[in-house]
Design a protein around this motif. Structure first.
Motif, PDB file in Angstrom:
ATOM      1  N   ALA A 231     -27.590 -44.098   2.090  1.00  0.00           N
ATOM      2  CA  ALA A 231     -28.773 -43.998   2.931  1.00  0.00           C
ATOM      3  C   ALA A 231     -28.398 -43.224   4.183  1.00  0.00           C
ATOM      4  CB  ALA A 231     -29.274 -45.391   3.304  1.00  0.00           C
ATOM      5  N   PHE A 232     -29.212 -42.268   4.527  1.00  0.00           N
ATOM      6  CA  PHE A 232     -29.020 -41.512   5.746  1.00  0.00           C
ATOM      7  C   PHE A 232     -29.971 -42.091   6.783  1.00  0.00           C
ATOM      8  CE2 PHE A 232     -27.794 -38.804   2.243  1.00  0.00           C
ATOM      9  CZ  PHE A 232     -26.512 -38.459   2.630  1.00  0.00           C
TER      10      PHE A 232
ATOM     11  N   PHE B 157     -27.617 -33.551  12.214  1.00  0.00           N
ATOM     12  CA  PHE B 157     -29.000 -33.860  11.873  1.00  0.00           C
ATOM     13  C   PHE B 157     -29.467 -35.158  12.528  1.00  0.00           C
ATOM     14  CE2 PHE B 157     -27.269 -31.575   8.160  1.00  0.00           C
ATOM     15  CZ  PHE B 157     -28.037 -30.417   8.253  1.00  0.00           C
ATOM     16  N   GLY B 158     -28.591 -35.797  13.297  1.00  0.00           N
ATOM     17  CA  GLY B 158     -28.935 -37.048  13.945  1.00  0.00           C
ATOM     18  C   GLY B 158     -28.963 -38.227  12.992  1.00  0.00           C
ATOM     19  N   LEU B 159     -28.233 -38.136  11.891  1.00  0.00           N
ATOM     20  CA  LEU B 159     -28.232 -39.205  10.892  1.00  0.00           C
ATOM     21  C   LEU B 159     -26.819 -39.714  10.661  1.00  0.00           C
ATOM     22  CD1 LEU B 159     -30.550 -37.530   8.248  1.00  0.00           C
ATOM     23  CD2 LEU B 159     -31.191 -39.255   9.937  1.00  0.00           C
ATOM     24  N   GLY B 160     -26.719 -40.972  10.306  1.00  0.00           N
ATOM     25  CA  GLY B 160     -25.451 -41.554   9.895  1.00  0.00           C
ATOM     26  C   GLY B 160     -25.512 -41.801   8.404  1.00  0.00           C
ATOM     27  N   ALA B 161     -24.445 -41.471   7.704  1.00  0.00           N
ATOM     28  CA  ALA B 161     -24.405 -41.676   6.262  1.00  0.00           C
ATOM     29  C   ALA B 161     -23.844 -43.060   5.978  1.00  0.00           C
ATOM     30  CB  ALA B 161     -23.543 -40.612   5.604  1.00  0.00           C
ATOM     31  N   ASN B 162     -24.577 -43.828   5.215  1.00  0.00           N
ATOM     32  CA  ASN B 162     -24.174 -45.182   4.870  1.00  0.00           C
ATOM     33  C   ASN B 162     -23.934 -45.257   3.376  1.00  0.00           C
ATOM     34  OD1 ASN B 162     -25.068 -47.031   7.396  1.00  0.00           O
ATOM     35  ND2 ASN B 162     -26.337 -45.218   7.169  1.00  0.00           N
ATOM     36  N   SER B 163     -22.766 -45.698   2.980  1.00  0.00           N
ATOM     37  CA  SER B 163     -22.511 -45.911   1.561  1.00  0.00           C
ATOM     38  C   SER B 163     -22.530 -47.409   1.301  1.00  0.00           C
ATOM     39  CB  SER B 163     -21.167 -45.304   1.160  1.00  0.00           C
ATOM     40  OG  SER B 163     -20.105 -46.007   1.754  1.00  0.00           O
ATOM     41  N   PHE B 164     -23.214 -47.789   0.252  1.00  0.00           N
ATOM     42  CA  PHE B 164     -23.300 -49.195  -0.134  1.00  0.00           C
ATOM     43  C   PHE B 164     -22.609 -49.336  -1.475  1.00  0.00           C
ATOM     44  CE2 PHE B 164     -26.705 -48.314   2.765  1.00  0.00           C
ATOM     45  CZ  PHE B 164     -26.695 -49.404   3.606  1.00  0.00           C
ATOM     46  N   LYS B 165     -21.682 -50.275  -1.545  1.00  0.00           N
ATOM     47  CA  LYS B 165     -20.855 -50.427  -2.728  1.00  0.00           C
ATOM     48  C   LYS B 165     -21.031 -51.812  -3.338  1.00  0.00           C
ATOM     49  CE  LYS B 165     -17.470 -49.436   0.022  1.00  0.00           C
ATOM     50  NZ  LYS B 165     -17.979 -48.920   1.234  1.00  0.00           N
ATOM     51  N   GLY B 166     -20.832 -51.885  -4.626  1.00  0.00           N
ATOM     52  CA  GLY B 166     -20.812 -53.158  -5.330  1.00  0.00           C
ATOM     53  C   GLY B 166     -19.435 -53.370  -5.913  1.00  0.00           C
ATOM     54  N   ILE B 167     -19.093 -54.619  -6.148  1.00  0.00           N
ATOM     55  CA  ILE B 167     -17.804 -54.953  -6.746  1.00  0.00           C
ATOM     56  C   ILE B 167     -18.070 -55.946  -7.867  1.00  0.00           C
ATOM     57  CG2 ILE B 167     -15.505 -55.919  -6.342  1.00  0.00           C
ATOM     58  CD1 ILE B 167     -16.031 -55.107  -3.321  1.00  0.00           C
ATOM     59  N   THR B 168     -17.593 -55.624  -9.041  1.00  0.00           N
ATOM     60  CA  THR B 168     -17.837 -56.481 -10.200  1.00  0.00           C
ATOM     61  C   THR B 168     -16.839 -57.633 -10.240  1.00  0.00           C
ATOM     62  OG1 THR B 168     -16.324 -55.312 -11.677  1.00  0.00           O
ATOM     63  CG2 THR B 168     -18.591 -54.453 -11.509  1.00  0.00           C
ATOM     64  N   GLY B 169     -17.082 -58.564 -11.133  1.00  0.00           N
ATOM     65  CA  GLY B 169     -16.169 -59.689 -11.326  1.00  0.00           C
ATOM     66  C   GLY B 169     -14.809 -59.258 -11.836  1.00  0.00           C
ATOM     67  N   SER B 170     -14.711 -58.054 -12.404  1.00  0.00           N
ATOM     68  CA  SER B 170     -13.424 -57.548 -12.873  1.00  0.00           C
ATOM     69  C   SER B 170     -12.801 -56.593 -11.857  1.00  0.00           C
ATOM     70  CB  SER B 170     -13.582 -56.860 -14.228  1.00  0.00           C
ATOM     71  OG  SER B 170     -14.512 -55.805 -14.138  1.00  0.00           O
ATOM     72  N   ALA B 171     -13.253 -56.702 -10.597  1.00  0.00           N
ATOM     73  CA  ALA B 171     -12.695 -55.966  -9.455  1.00  0.00           C
ATOM     74  C   ALA B 171     -12.930 -54.462  -9.519  1.00  0.00           C
ATOM     75  CB  ALA B 171     -11.215 -56.271  -9.273  1.00  0.00           C
TER      76      ALA B 171
ATOM     77  N   ASP C 186     -25.603 -56.516 -12.457  1.00  0.00           N
ATOM     78  CA  ASP C 186     -24.561 -57.526 -12.534  1.00  0.00           C
ATOM     79  C   ASP C 186     -23.388 -57.171 -11.634  1.00  0.00           C
ATOM     80  OD1 ASP C 186     -23.044 -59.696 -13.406  1.00  0.00           O
ATOM     81  OD2 ASP C 186     -22.245 -58.602 -15.113  1.00  0.00           O
ATOM     82  N   PHE C 187     -23.345 -57.771 -10.463  1.00  0.00           N
ATOM     83  CA  PHE C 187     -22.226 -57.588  -9.556  1.00  0.00           C
ATOM     84  C   PHE C 187     -22.199 -58.766  -8.605  1.00  0.00           C
ATOM     85  CE2 PHE C 187     -25.798 -55.614  -7.540  1.00  0.00           C
ATOM     86  CZ  PHE C 187     -25.673 -55.883  -6.197  1.00  0.00           C
ATOM     87  N   SER C 188     -21.096 -58.899  -7.902  1.00  0.00           N
ATOM     88  CA  SER C 188     -20.944 -60.088  -7.076  1.00  0.00           C
ATOM     89  C   SER C 188     -20.948 -59.814  -5.586  1.00  0.00           C
ATOM     90  CB  SER C 188     -19.647 -60.801  -7.434  1.00  0.00           C
ATOM     91  OG  SER C 188     -18.567 -59.977  -7.107  1.00  0.00           O
ATOM     92  N   VAL C 189     -20.542 -58.655  -5.169  1.00  0.00           N
ATOM     93  CA  VAL C 189     -20.408 -58.389  -3.738  1.00  0.00           C
ATOM     94  C   VAL C 189     -21.048 -57.043  -3.425  1.00  0.00           C
ATOM     95  CG1 VAL C 189     -18.784 -58.034  -1.846  1.00  0.00           C
ATOM     96  CG2 VAL C 189     -18.276 -59.712  -3.602  1.00  0.00           C
ATOM     97  N   PHE C 190     -21.688 -56.980  -2.285  1.00  0.00           N
ATOM     98  CA  PHE C 190     -22.372 -55.779  -1.808  1.00  0.00           C
ATOM     99  C   PHE C 190     -21.769 -55.499  -0.447  1.00  0.00           C
ATOM    100  CE2 PHE C 190     -26.515 -54.162   0.067  1.00  0.00           C
ATOM    101  CZ  PHE C 190     -26.645 -53.057  -0.770  1.00  0.00           C
ATOM    102  N   SER C 191     -21.148 -54.365  -0.263  1.00  0.00           N
ATOM    103  CA  SER C 191     -20.556 -54.091   1.038  1.00  0.00           C
ATOM    104  C   SER C 191     -21.038 -52.742   1.548  1.00  0.00           C
ATOM    105  CB  SER C 191     -19.036 -54.159   0.991  1.00  0.00           C
ATOM    106  OG  SER C 191     -18.491 -53.029   0.381  1.00  0.00           O
ATOM    107  N   GLU C 192     -20.871 -52.536   2.822  1.00  0.00           N
ATOM    108  CA  GLU C 192     -21.451 -51.383   3.499  1.00  0.00           C
ATOM    109  C   GLU C 192     -20.391 -50.678   4.313  1.00  0.00           C
ATOM    110  OE1 GLU C 192     -22.668 -49.550   7.122  1.00  0.00           O
ATOM    111  OE2 GLU C 192     -21.697 -51.459   7.033  1.00  0.00           O
ATOM    112  N   GLY C 193     -20.501 -49.375   4.407  1.00  0.00           N
ATOM    113  CA  GLY C 193     -19.651 -48.586   5.284  1.00  0.00           C
ATOM    114  C   GLY C 193     -20.500 -47.561   5.997  1.00  0.00           C
ATOM    115  N   PHE C 194     -20.604 -47.635   7.322  1.00  0.00           N
ATOM    116  CA  PHE C 194     -21.543 -46.777   8.063  1.00  0.00           C
ATOM    117  C   PHE C 194     -21.006 -45.392   8.371  1.00  0.00           C
ATOM    118  CE2 PHE C 194     -23.488 -45.174  11.994  1.00  0.00           C
ATOM    119  CZ  PHE C 194     -24.816 -45.157  11.609  1.00  0.00           C
TER     120      PHE C 194
END
Length: 188
Positions: free
Chosen positions: A42-43, A20-34, A2-10
């Motif tokens: 993901a690497f 290691f030749g990899l980029g770290a990606n964090s994927f975040k969710g944001i709920t209706g209550s902010a 249960d979440f409304s928004v999925f955002s990414e930061g590379f």
């Protein structure tokens, strides 16, 4: 989930994992209550459609199906999102867009005040609450800035941001068709 928004930061942890030749990606969710929460990390070797497709397919296997995604607008991220999460709206991160407008246009203005007036008009334009208000503001924006000094900026904005495929992902009149709880940036 249960979440409304999925955002990414590379680029977080870029220096740490670049050896290691990899980029770290964090994927975040944001709920209706902010509330912001981590969905996963993901690497990936690069920002290609293939790399992001792999990550999104793995998230999808875990039942992660975001209703909306806010992104920086990279071709790889957009292509993978369209491929894996068909029919999911993708919104452009206004921070990234504004950063691009700043880097392309600020130098075209002779004074700080002229730049600030232009930049304020730009922000008002993308925050237009209705299509009618957008049309009015766009006309005024073109009238004020499509001249010898700043016409480059109007053309840049028209060619890059105020065009089919982008305008629907950026301007409030279009983005408010989706429940995103005013989340228009990829970092919080």
């Amino acid at each position: 989930m249960d979440f409304s928004v999925f955002s990414e930061g590379f680029r977080c942890f870029r220096k740490l994992f670049s050896i290691f030749g990899l980029g770290a990606n964090s994927f975040k969710g944001i709920t209706g209550s902010a509330k912001t929460f981590s969905i996963g990390f993901a690497f990936l070797p690069n920002e290609s459609i293939e790399s992001y497709t792999f990550a999104f397919e793995e998230f999808k296997k875990l039942g992660i199906r975001p209703p909306v995604m806010v992104m920086d607008g990279s071709d790889g991220l957009k292509g993978a999102a369209d491929k894996v999460y068909t029919n999911m709206p993708t919104l452009l991160c206004t921070w990234h867009v504004n950063k691009n407008v700043l880097s392309k246009c600020k130098g075209k203005f002779r004074t700080k005040e002229a730049w600030e007036t232009f930049y304020s008009a730009w922000r008002n334009l993308i925050q237009s609450p209705t299509f009618e208000v957008f049309d009015e503001r766009w006309q005024e924006f073109e009238n004020n800035y499509d001249n010898d000094d700043t016409g480059y900026c109007v053309n840049y904005i028209k060619d890059e941001w105020i065009k089919p495929g982008q305008i629907e992902r950026l301007v409030t009149a279009w983005t408010n068709r989706y429940q995103h709880f005013d989340t228009t940036v990829t970092t919080r």
